[in-house]
Design an enzyme around this catalytic site. Structure first.
Site, PDB file in Angstrom:
ATOM      1  N   CYS A   2       0.843  -1.188   0.000  1.00  0.00           N
ATOM      2  CA  CYS A   2       0.000   0.000   0.000  1.00  0.00           C
ATOM      3  C   CYS A   2       0.883   1.243   0.000  1.00  0.00           C
ATOM      4  CB  CYS A   2      -0.941   0.093   1.194  1.00  0.00           C
ATOM      5  SG  CYS A   2      -2.092  -1.248   1.318  1.00  0.00           S
ATOM      6  N   ARG A  27       3.819  -0.182  -4.907  1.00  0.00           N
ATOM      7  CA  ARG A  27       3.638  -0.735  -3.559  1.00  0.00           C
ATOM      8  C   ARG A  27       2.356  -1.556  -3.433  1.00  0.00           C
ATOM      9  NH1 ARG A  27       6.876   1.659   0.174  1.00  0.00           N
ATOM     10  NH2 ARG A  27       5.490   0.948   1.798  1.00  0.00           N
ATOM     11  N   TRP A  73      -2.715  -2.676  -1.608  1.00  0.00           N
ATOM     12  CA  TRP A  73      -2.419  -4.107  -1.744  1.00  0.00           C
ATOM     13  C   TRP A  73      -3.275  -4.767  -0.683  1.00  0.00           C
ATOM     14  CZ3 TRP A  73      -0.564  -8.243   1.079  1.00  0.00           C
ATOM     15  CH2 TRP A  73      -0.092  -9.345   0.333  1.00  0.00           C
ATOM     16  N   ASN A  99      -1.762   2.218   5.677  1.00  0.00           N
ATOM     17  CA  ASN A  99      -0.906   1.143   5.172  1.00  0.00           C
ATOM     18  C   ASN A  99      -0.519   0.295   6.365  1.00  0.00           C
ATOM     19  OD1 ASN A  99       1.128  -0.454   4.095  1.00  0.00           O
ATOM     20  ND2 ASN A  99       2.657   1.178   4.150  1.00  0.00           N
ATOM     21  N   GLY A 100      -0.912  -0.966   6.366  1.00  0.00           N
ATOM     22  CA  GLY A 100      -0.564  -1.842   7.485  1.00  0.00           C
ATOM     23  C   GLY A 100      -1.713  -2.778   7.802  1.00  0.00           C
ATOM     24  N   GLU A 484      17.434 -17.408  -8.281  1.00  0.00           N
ATOM     25  CA  GLU A 484      17.026 -16.057  -8.634  1.00  0.00           C
ATOM     26  C   GLU A 484      16.426 -16.014 -10.048  1.00  0.00           C
ATOM     27  OE1 GLU A 484      16.381 -13.484  -7.128  1.00  0.00           O
ATOM     28  OE2 GLU A 484      16.520 -11.835  -8.547  1.00  0.00           O
ATOM     29  N   LYS A 488      12.654 -14.783 -10.802  1.00  0.00           N
ATOM     30  CA  LYS A 488      12.339 -13.678 -11.734  1.00  0.00           C
ATOM     31  C   LYS A 488      11.272 -14.118 -12.725  1.00  0.00           C
ATOM     32  CE  LYS A 488      13.467 -10.955 -10.203  1.00  0.00           C
ATOM     33  NZ  LYS A 488      14.162 -10.839  -8.976  1.00  0.00           N
ATOM     34  N   GLU A 491       7.758 -14.668 -10.990  1.00  0.00           N
ATOM     35  CA  GLU A 491       7.184 -13.402 -10.515  1.00  0.00           C
ATOM     36  C   GLU A 491       6.468 -12.636 -11.615  1.00  0.00           C
ATOM     37  OE1 GLU A 491       9.682 -10.879  -7.332  1.00  0.00           O
ATOM     38  OE2 GLU A 491      10.884 -11.534  -9.036  1.00  0.00           O
ATOM     39  N   HIS A 507      17.416 -36.007  -7.524  1.00  0.00           N
ATOM     40  CA  HIS A 507      16.581 -36.448  -6.405  1.00  0.00           C
ATOM     41  C   HIS A 507      15.148 -35.942  -6.544  1.00  0.00           C
ATOM     42  CE1 HIS A 507      20.159 -37.996  -4.516  1.00  0.00           C
ATOM     43  NE2 HIS A 507      20.754 -36.872  -4.861  1.00  0.00           N
ATOM     44  N   LYS A 606       6.111  -4.359  -4.085  1.00  0.00           N
ATOM     45  CA  LYS A 606       7.552  -4.128  -3.980  1.00  0.00           C
ATOM     46  C   LYS A 606       8.015  -4.198  -2.543  1.00  0.00           C
ATOM     47  CE  LYS A 606      11.451  -2.670  -5.712  1.00  0.00           C
ATOM     48  NZ  LYS A 606      12.096  -3.830  -6.336  1.00  0.00           N
TER      49      LYS A 606
END
Ligand code: G6P
Length: 611
Positions: A2, A27, A73, A99-100, A484, A488, A491, A507, A606
């Site tokens: 947010c 955000r 968000w 925000n929270g 990574e 990427k 996402e 395995h 983010k």
């Protein structure tokens, strides 16, 4: 998560807030809204992106010099028009952006329902504003006092801004656990979740700390703590250029940030690394540097891409400093009653410096007596303020939700720390020190060369874009790079991808391999080169499609792989910084070709300021 923004001053508030929301949209982008003080309170909000809010308000007369805005968000309540912020109080006298998460909202809501309050939304935020209204009514107090009293009873995290119908030119703001910064302009004030919407107007800012309440009234800022004791605002000058947060001709922030890496890595080393004098200067390790030199163990706490940077650094620290390292998901570490012994040092790695789990892990480790070093990108962020010392990564603002330049700057910073430490501990030879220092100094040019692969990677992306699954494999330093690369891709393109240590493939993941499964190998010339060739053979034997990132001039892997991407050679410890570049580009191009929103992938944000 947010983004909040507020303005009061001589300008029209709407354009400032709308522009701010666009800058903060990374955000969270489930819904957006705005409230303006214009005699009364006018509220406009809409599910979807800021653009939908803009459409909604297109033909409206939006007057007023004081206002608040929010980009969401979702945590409580699905993302729709009703649950979007701002939220009016029941009497419609106050309106809030938040925000929270208010953890005890359910009990408070029930109390308020019993008193006859009616709720329009499913959010914890609407409960908070009504709780404040209820306190104000029953105590006959000023709004700022009601806010203070309410916050003493709130469990959870918040950054809030409130405006009131009867309080012109007034903003009331408070924070605990979610970031907040106030911009101090000439006769005007801005409040936001980070400085990006502010720096266009002023570089002078005040970071609000936990349990602080700010009142901006008639062009004057006062800050008090939650016990009502006045505090002196500490005004700082921020060194961020506007261009740094704009797209600069690129189609997406992510692409811009990928291409910025030669510069951001250079910025990270500037003034710190001097090859000619064989010197490394790290200003942030003065007071507690000896504790680090004598550390018995290092624990890294981080999330997401920053956690991957920690995994690479584990190899750095163990190889060159001979210190055992544990790399922890901050979210697991904080709830595990971890053992922290004397002589343990904790590194908190975070681009935003705001990730709730990392922040909580730091606080826990600190309470257990550990010395904490922060590796953060955002100057003045919460983690930087609770750690003992640390080093900024100096990558500049990262706006794309998928982290790119922050990762390579984290690796660069961590390698500089490792070299300095290894030198002090006497665990590195003079020759290796110099070799690594020189190699590090030349990394920006190697990364620039790797970026020239863009068109080739785009071509490969076109051939692979319809795959449903990907496997990324690497060994040693390149194992975290495989993780990574996979992160990427999933996402931003929503393709299922897994990263694995190449040998571990046998395995389990090998069962997935067939002609439809692209397998990306990071198979550069390093100490595990021969071993990874065997792994490539194993995949080829099962008809897997192999894409290999190899060292320039490699003639062996090119015989085996379906596609090879040649990157410039460097010291094996630094290969991750170069090898990740084509993987960033591959995920970027695949996502664009699949029509995905690269900078704002679905469900992600983010800065994850909720646990
Ligand atoms: C989110 C972001 C990732 C980031 C992670 C950790 O998931 O989308 O890009 O790596 O948070 O964030 P931090 O700011 O602590 O590095």
């Amino acid at each position: 998560m947010c983004g909040i923004i507020a303005y009061t001053g001589p300008r029209a508030a709407y354009p400032v807030i709308l522009k701010g929301l666009r800058r903060l949209e990374y955000r969270g982008y489930d819904s957006a809204g705005i409230a303006l003080l214009n005699g009364g309170l006018e509220v406009y909000k809409k599910g979807g992106k800021v653009a939908s809010l803009e459409t909604l308000t297109k033909d409206k007369q939006l007057i007023g010099n004081t206002g608040i805005g929010h980009t969401r968000w979702a945590t409580h309540g699905e993302p729709n028009d009703v649950n979007a912020h701002p939220h009016l109080s029941f009497s419609e006298a106050f309106v809030i952006v938040h925000n929270g998460i208010i953890e005890n909202y359910s009990a408070l809501r029930q109390d308020l329902l019993n008193k006859g309050y009616v709720f329009k939304s499913k959010t914890d935020t609407e409960v908070l504003i009504n709780f404040i209204e209820d306190i104000q009514k029953s105590n006959y107090c000023e709004l700022e006092e009601a806010v203070r009293l309410a916050l003493t009873k709130i469990v959870g995290a918040y950054a809030i801004v409130i405006i009131a119908k009867d309080l012109p030119n007034t903003l009331i703001a408070a924070r605990k656990g979610s970031p907040m910064v106030i911009g101090v302009g000439e006769n005007e004030f801005f409040i936001a979740s980070d400085a990006t919407p502010i720096i266009e107007y002023t570089n002078e800012v005040v970071f609000i700390n936990d349990y602080e309440i700010a009142l901006i009234k008639d062009n004057h800022l006062t800050i008090k703590d939650i016990e009502d004791a006045p505090l002196t605002p500490y005004i700082q000058n921020l060194d961020i250029e506007l261009e740094a947060i704009e797209k600069g001709g690129f189609d997406h922030f992510m692409l811009k940030e990928i291409f910025e890496q030669p510069k951001s890595i250079g910025d990270c080393m500037r003034g710190r690394l001097n090859v000619a004098n064989e010197q490394l200067v790290l200003g942030g390790f003065r007071k507690y540097g000896t504790k680090l030199t004598n550390a018995n163990r290092i624990i890294m706490v981080a999330c997401g891409t920053s956690w991957h940077a920690g995994l690479v650094a584990e190899y750095f620290f163990e190889e060159f400093c001979r210190i055992p390292v544990e790399v922890e998901y901050a979210s697991e570490f904080r709830y595990r009653n971890p053992v922290i012994n004397q002589g343990d040092v904790v590194f908190a790695i975070s681009q935003s410096g705001e990730t709730a789990d990392t922040l909580a892990a730091v606080e826990l480790a600190k309470a257990k007596g550990a010395i904490i070093f922060g590796i953060c990108n955002v100057v003045g962020s919460s983690i930087t303020r609770v750690t003992h010392e640390g080093a900024y990564t100096h990558a500049g603002p990262e706006v794309g939700v998928a982290s790119t330049k922050a990762f390579t700057a984290q690796l660069t910073t961590l390698m500089m720390i490792v070299l300095k430490l290894a030198q002090e501990r006497g665990t590195i030879t003079k020759e290796t020190f110099k070799e690594l220092l020189t190699a590090l100094a030349s990394i920006p040019s190697k990364v620039a060369k790797a970026l020239q692969l863009n068109e080739q990677v785009k071509y490969i992306a076109k051939l692979l874009k319809d795959a449903s699954n990907f496997l990324y494999l690497g060994r040693s330093y390149n194992f975290p790079v495989a993780l990574e690369g996979a992160l990427k891709l999933k996402e931003i393109s929503y393709i299922h991808a897994e990263g694995y240590p190449a040998a571990e493939m046998k395995h389990g993941p090998i069962a997935l391999i067939d002609e439809d499964m692209p397998v990306v190998f990071i198979a550069t010339k390093d100490s595990s080169y021969d071993k990874i060739i065997s792994n490539i053979e194993e995949v080829k034997a099962r008809k897997g499609k192999v894409i290999a990132v190899v060292s320039e001039g490699d003639s062996v892997v090119s015989q085996l792989a379906d596609y090879v991407i040649e990157i410039p050679p460097t010291h094996q410890a630094l290969i991750p910084i170069v090898a990740v570049i084509p993987l960033q580009l591959l995920s970027y191009h695949i996502a664009v070709m699949r029509g995905c929103n690269v900078d704002q992938p679905r469900n992600l944000a983010k800065s994850v300021t909720v646990e």
